[in-house]
Scaffold this motif. Structure first.
Motif, PDB file in Angstrom:
ATOM      1  N   ILE A   2      -7.759  17.281  -3.626  1.00 24.05           N
ATOM      2  CA  ILE A   2      -7.229  16.045  -4.188  1.00 24.05           C
ATOM      3  C   ILE A   2      -6.388  15.331  -3.134  1.00 24.05           C
ATOM      4  O   ILE A   2      -5.501  15.927  -2.516  1.00 24.05           O
ATOM      5  N   ASN A   3      -6.677  14.054  -2.935  1.00 23.87           N
ATOM      6  CA  ASN A   3      -5.922  13.287  -1.951  1.00 23.87           C
ATOM      7  C   ASN A   3      -4.489  13.057  -2.422  1.00 23.87           C
ATOM      8  O   ASN A   3      -4.254  12.834  -3.620  1.00 23.87           O
ATOM      9  N   PRO A   4      -3.499  13.079  -1.512  1.00 20.10           N
ATOM     10  CA  PRO A   4      -2.118  12.783  -1.879  1.00 20.10           C
ATOM     11  C   PRO A   4      -2.013  11.380  -2.476  1.00 20.10           C
ATOM     12  O   PRO A   4      -2.641  10.443  -1.998  1.00 20.10           O
ATOM     13  N   GLN A   5      -1.205  11.266  -3.533  1.00 17.57           N
ATOM     14  CA  GLN A   5      -1.102   9.991  -4.241  1.00 17.57           C
ATOM     15  C   GLN A   5       0.296   9.823  -4.829  1.00 17.57           C
ATOM     16  O   GLN A   5       0.926  10.800  -5.235  1.00 17.57           O
ATOM     17  N   ALA A   6       0.773   8.598  -4.866  1.00 15.82           N
ATOM     18  CA  ALA A   6       2.067   8.291  -5.472  1.00 15.82           C
ATOM     19  C   ALA A   6       2.002   6.900  -6.075  1.00 15.82           C
ATOM     20  O   ALA A   6       1.225   6.047  -5.631  1.00 15.82           O
ATOM     21  N   GLN A   7       2.830   6.664  -7.092  1.00 15.51           N
ATOM     22  CA  GLN A   7       2.806   5.377  -7.791  1.00 15.51           C
ATOM     23  C   GLN A   7       4.225   4.922  -8.103  1.00 15.51           C
ATOM     24  O   GLN A   7       5.113   5.736  -8.383  1.00 15.51           O
ATOM     25  N   ILE A   8       4.436   3.611  -8.023  1.00 14.76           N
ATOM     26  CA  ILE A   8       5.696   3.026  -8.474  1.00 14.76           C
ATOM     27  C   ILE A   8       5.385   1.784  -9.304  1.00 14.76           C
ATOM     28  O   ILE A   8       4.264   1.252  -9.273  1.00 14.76           O
ATOM     29  N   GLN A   9       6.374   1.328 -10.017  1.00 14.47           N
ATOM     30  CA  GLN A   9       6.252   0.109 -10.808  1.00 14.47           C
ATOM     31  C   GLN A   9       7.482  -0.741 -10.531  1.00 14.47           C
ATOM     32  O   GLN A   9       8.612  -0.246 -10.569  1.00 14.47           O
ATOM     33  N   THR A  70      -0.144   1.875  -6.454  1.00 16.57           N
ATOM     34  CA  THR A  70      -0.529   3.264  -6.236  1.00 16.57           C
ATOM     35  C   THR A  70      -1.052   3.415  -4.813  1.00 16.57           C
ATOM     36  O   THR A  70      -1.956   2.691  -4.404  1.00 16.57           O
ATOM     37  N   CYS A  71      -0.462   4.328  -4.059  1.00 18.47           N
ATOM     38  CA  CYS A  71      -0.901   4.613  -2.696  1.00 18.47           C
ATOM     39  C   CYS A  71      -1.526   5.996  -2.645  1.00 18.47           C
ATOM     40  O   CYS A  71      -0.986   6.952  -3.212  1.00 18.47           O
ATOM     41  N   ASN A  77      -8.907   7.113   5.244  1.00 21.42           N
ATOM     42  CA  ASN A  77      -8.429   5.860   4.675  1.00 21.42           C
ATOM     43  C   ASN A  77      -7.058   5.982   4.030  1.00 21.42           C
ATOM     44  O   ASN A  77      -6.702   7.041   3.495  1.00 21.42           O
ATOM     45  N   PHE A  78      -6.332   4.877   4.073  1.00 24.59           N
ATOM     46  CA  PHE A  78      -5.099   4.711   3.308  1.00 24.59           C
ATOM     47  C   PHE A  78      -5.359   3.585   2.318  1.00 24.59           C
ATOM     48  O   PHE A  78      -5.752   2.482   2.711  1.00 24.59           O
ATOM     49  N   THR A  79      -5.162   3.839   1.031  1.00 22.59           N
ATOM     50  CA  THR A  79      -5.533   2.886  -0.012  1.00 22.59           C
ATOM     51  C   THR A  79      -4.337   2.497  -0.863  1.00 22.59           C
ATOM     52  O   THR A  79      -3.522   3.348  -1.242  1.00 22.59           O
ATOM     53  N   ILE A  80      -4.251   1.212  -1.139  1.00 24.43           N
ATOM     54  CA  ILE A  80      -3.191   0.673  -1.997  1.00 24.43           C
ATOM     55  C   ILE A  80      -3.858  -0.062  -3.157  1.00 24.43           C
ATOM     56  O   ILE A  80      -4.629  -0.996  -2.934  1.00 24.43           O
ATOM     57  N   THR A 135      -7.507  -3.702  -4.703  1.00 22.36           N
ATOM     58  CA  THR A 135      -7.467  -2.488  -3.894  1.00 22.36           C
ATOM     59  C   THR A 135      -7.584  -2.848  -2.420  1.00 22.36           C
ATOM     60  O   THR A 135      -8.543  -3.492  -1.993  1.00 22.36           O
ATOM     61  N   LEU A 136      -6.592  -2.440  -1.648  1.00 19.89           N
ATOM     62  CA  LEU A 136      -6.528  -2.711  -0.216  1.00 19.89           C
ATOM     63  C   LEU A 136      -6.709  -1.403   0.544  1.00 19.89           C
ATOM     64  O   LEU A 136      -6.060  -0.408   0.234  1.00 19.89           O
TER      65      LEU A 136
END
Length: 267
Positions: A2-9, A70-71, A77-80, A135-136
């Motif tokens: 699973i790729n590392p992931q984090a989210q903020i609002q 969410t990053c 790849n680095f995805t936002i 998605t960037l």
């Protein structure tokens, strides 16, 4: 795996965009992005969030409206992913400005979308579950590439008067949409009081948004209206890259240092 992931609002307010930029900076650093790519990602996120706040939510913006970021990253790849519930808006179908046009003939809007498309390696839009999903994607550099410890600083200004008609502004931090409004007021006020030659020392500036760039154009025009000038000095490589992308280096005077800029006008 699973790729590392984090989210903020964040709340849909301009003063919250710096939180989003800092989040992307920290996650991008974890992913291994180099300084140039980090700046690209921060600028793209700043522009996307500004568009959502000013146009997606617009006058309907209140404390309950939010933007989710969410990053995630893998080996390549680095995805936002940026999600909002504002009006439906696909940035990919809109025509972006032409950077080859004369500075005085350019339309004031659209540069944020231009930066998003030009600076990111892939941009994808989808309207799903009554929400905009942008998605960037940024490709990760080769292993061993140099990284940065740059931090997202708040905006600060130090003013030095050197002559009756010349003034130097030493800027630090980020010149985003919020900071640029205050800075434009300061600069225009100085022009109206006779300081028609302004030097902006930007050696300490690590970020400028399209709002900041529009501010530079507005102040440059005001200075030229009174037979004055606006010059930039000490630009860091990521900012100089942005200036060249839109042809500012062909119109505005850009110097390597504050000293060389001052010498140009004093001598």
């Amino acid at each position: 795996m699973i790729n590392p992931q984090a989210q903020i609002q964040i709340r849909a307010r301009l003063d919250e965009i710096s939180i989003a930029r800092q989040f992307v900076l920290e996650m991008g650093r974890q992913a291994g992005l180099d300084e140039k790519s980090l700046h690209h990602c921060q600028l793209a996120v700043d522009e996307a969030c500004t568009n959502i706040i000013e146009h997606g939510y617009g006058e309907a913006t209140d404390s309950d409206q939010t933007i989710s970021l969410t990053c995630s990253y893998g080996k390549r790849n680095f995805t936002i992913e940026i999600v909002d519930s504002g009006i439906r808006f696909d940035p990919l179908i809109h025509i972006t400005p032409d950077p080859t046009n004369e500075l005085t003939q350019r339309e004031p809007g659209g540069w944020g979308l231009y930066f998003i498309k030009e600076l990111m390696d892939d941009v994808h839009y989808e309207y799903r579950d009554a929400r905009n999903h942008l998605t960037l994607t940024k490709l990760l550099p080769a292993p061993g590439a140099a990284q940065t410890n740059r931090k997202g600083n708040s905006h600060q200004v130090v003013v030095t008067g050197l002559a009756d008609n010349l003034e130097v502004f030493e800027l630090t931090g980020a010149i985003d949409s919020q900071a640029s409004q205050k800075l434009e007021q300061q600069l225009v006020e100085r022009i109206t009081t006779g300081r028609k030659y302004l030097v902006l020392d930007m050696a300490g500036v690590d970020h400028i948004s399209s709002g900041g760039l529009k501010m530079l154009v507005a102040v440059w025009k005001r200075a030229h209206d009174v037979k004055g000038d606006l010059a930039l000095a000490g630009l860091q490589p990521p900012l100089l890259e942005v200036m060249k992308m839109i042809g500012f280096d062909l119109v505005l005077k850009i110097f390597d240092s504050q000293e060389s800029a001052i010498s140009h006008y004093v001598d």
